[in-house]
Design a protein around this motif. Structure first.
Motif, PDB file in Angstrom:
ATOM      1  N   HIS A 143       1.083  -0.763   0.013  1.00 46.21           N
ATOM      2  CA  HIS A 143       0.002  -0.130   0.147  1.00 46.21           C
ATOM      3  C   HIS A 143       0.633   1.118  -0.021  1.00 46.21           C
ATOM      4  O   HIS A 143       1.835   1.305   0.356  1.00 46.21           O
ATOM      5  CB  HIS A 143      -1.038  -0.170   1.121  1.00 46.21           C
ATOM      6  CG  HIS A 143      -1.610  -0.984   1.730  1.00 46.21           C
ATOM      7  ND1 HIS A 143      -3.182  -0.956   1.069  1.00 46.21           N
ATOM      8  CD2 HIS A 143      -1.687  -2.191   1.877  1.00 46.21           C
ATOM      9  CE1 HIS A 143      -3.929  -1.776   1.744  1.00 46.21           C
ATOM     10  NE2 HIS A 143      -2.952  -3.368   1.166  1.00 46.21           N
ATOM     11  N   LEU A 177       0.314   4.999   1.000  1.00 45.81           N
ATOM     12  CA  LEU A 177      -0.739   6.245   1.474  1.00 45.81           C
ATOM     13  C   LEU A 177      -0.358   7.511   1.965  1.00 45.81           C
ATOM     14  O   LEU A 177       0.786   7.691   1.472  1.00 45.81           O
ATOM     15  CB  LEU A 177      -0.499   5.814   3.303  1.00 45.81           C
ATOM     16  CG  LEU A 177      -1.055   4.115   3.227  1.00 45.81           C
ATOM     17  CD1 LEU A 177      -1.300   3.633   5.004  1.00 45.81           C
ATOM     18  CD2 LEU A 177      -2.616   3.575   2.505  1.00 45.81           C
ATOM     19  N   GLN A 214      -0.093  11.259   4.220  1.00 45.19           N
ATOM     20  CA  GLN A 214      -1.169  11.392   5.965  1.00 45.19           C
ATOM     21  C   GLN A 214      -0.814  13.147   5.047  1.00 45.19           C
ATOM     22  O   GLN A 214       0.142  13.533   5.256  1.00 45.19           O
ATOM     23  CB  GLN A 214      -0.155  11.329   6.979  1.00 45.19           C
ATOM     24  CG  GLN A 214      -0.807  11.696   7.977  1.00 45.19           C
ATOM     25  CD  GLN A 214      -0.244  10.648   9.523  1.00 45.19           C
ATOM     26  OE1 GLN A 214       0.817  10.305   9.099  1.00 45.19           O
ATOM     27  NE2 GLN A 214      -1.083  10.998  10.098  1.00 45.19           N
ATOM     28  N   SER A 269      -5.720   6.439   0.880  1.00 47.54           N
ATOM     29  CA  SER A 269      -4.593   5.209   0.603  1.00 47.54           C
ATOM     30  C   SER A 269      -4.900   5.491  -0.716  1.00 47.54           C
ATOM     31  O   SER A 269      -5.980   6.023  -1.243  1.00 47.54           O
ATOM     32  CB  SER A 269      -6.353   4.054   0.454  1.00 47.54           C
ATOM     33  OG  SER A 269      -4.645   2.871  -0.218  1.00 47.54           O
ATOM     34  N   LEU A 270      -3.496   5.732  -1.085  1.00 47.39           N
ATOM     35  CA  LEU A 270      -3.404   6.015  -2.185  1.00 47.39           C
ATOM     36  C   LEU A 270      -3.024   5.030  -3.397  1.00 47.39           C
ATOM     37  O   LEU A 270      -4.361   4.527  -4.765  1.00 47.39           O
ATOM     38  CB  LEU A 270      -2.572   6.433  -2.886  1.00 47.39           C
ATOM     39  CG  LEU A 270      -1.814   7.912  -2.175  1.00 47.39           C
ATOM     40  CD1 LEU A 270      -0.233   8.088  -2.437  1.00 47.39           C
ATOM     41  CD2 LEU A 270      -2.794   9.171  -2.500  1.00 47.39           C
ATOM     42  N   ILE A 329       3.472   7.648   3.122  1.00 39.35           N
ATOM     43  CA  ILE A 329       3.966   5.607   3.904  1.00 39.35           C
ATOM     44  C   ILE A 329       3.853   4.737   3.057  1.00 39.35           C
ATOM     45  O   ILE A 329       2.615   4.457   2.063  1.00 39.35           O
ATOM     46  CB  ILE A 329       2.159   5.825   5.099  1.00 39.35           C
ATOM     47  CG1 ILE A 329       3.081   7.297   5.884  1.00 39.35           C
ATOM     48  CG2 ILE A 329       2.839   5.099   6.061  1.00 39.35           C
ATOM     49  CD1 ILE A 329       1.551   7.056   7.094  1.00 39.35           C
TER      50      ILE A 329
END
Lengths: 115, 110
Positions: free
Chosen positions: B33, B35, B37, B45-46, B86
């Motif tokens: 994943h 992500l 922030q 979530s990308l 992230i």
């Protein structure tokens, strides 16, 4: 679409107090998670659930309890709060195997301080 | 020990630059994943990917399973891309086995 709703956004507790962080999702996701995020550290899993009535410990479960009585709700209970539980808490949900819902959907976070 | 390493830890870019953020991991995984922030703390979530490449707008994510490496690229960066990015890897087949990197803090200057 509300997505994942997490309350409260901020809370200050005294050592030894208890509280419940609420989390609800309206996407019919089967998986739900509680994470904590400490400064400079990656998110760490506290507990997760694969469906109503089923929960399992994550990496850092000590001092916490969860329940999953419905698909929508996954509250996190802190018993006897300690300063080490000062952190930002995130609830998340997902539906592995369901296309776009495989991604993680996060609540807005709860900043908790234990003094 | 299962680890996820991100590089760089901090990145400052000028608006319009091409950005690359790297993620390396030490175990076999089933998915990865990316992500984002936001400065306010919210996490979005990308991408979730298990092979190849995915693209969404100006964001591109690639993964090389054999090399245990993933990259997140941002084309034509903009100040609104400033955030912590992230990487998290899923191993062992259980959704509970998700390990997060510490994040890459990106600042895009106008």
């Amino acid at each position: 679409n509300a997505g994942v709703t997490q309350t409260p956004k901020f809370r200050i507790l005294k050592i030894g107090q208890s509280m419940t962080l609420q989390c609800t999702q309206d996407m019919n996701h089967n998986y739900m998670y509680w994470y904590r995020q400490d400064p400079g550290m990656g998110l760490k899993l506290i507990y997760y659930s694969v469906g109503a009535g089923i929960t399992d410990k994550g990496e850092v479960p000590n001092g916490y309890n969860v329940s999953r009585s419905t698909t929508e709700d996954f509250p996190l209970r802190l018993e006897l709060a300690a300063p080490s539980q000062t952190s930002v808490y995130f609830c998340a949900s997902s539906y592995p195997g369901r296309g776009p819902n495989e991604k993680l959907f996060f609540g807005s976070g709860t900043q908790l301080s234990v003094l | 020990k299962n680890e996820v390493e991100q590089s760089p830890q901090n990145l400052t870019a000028q608006e319009g630059e091409f950005i690359t953020i790297n993620c390396s991991y030490s175990v076999g995984i089933s998915a990865l994943h990316w992500l984002q922030q936001h400065p306010g703390g919210g996490i979005v979530s990308l991408f979730m990917l298990s092979s190849g490449k995915k693209k969404h707008g100006r964001l591109i994510a690639t993964i090389n399973i054999q090399e245990k490496h993933s990259s997140l690229h941002i084309t034509a960066s903009h100040p609104r891309d400033s955030a912590v990015y992230i990487c998290a890897v899923l191993y062992g087949g259980s959704q509970g086995n998700l390990i997060f990197g510490k994040g890459t803090k990106l600042s895009v200057k106008p």
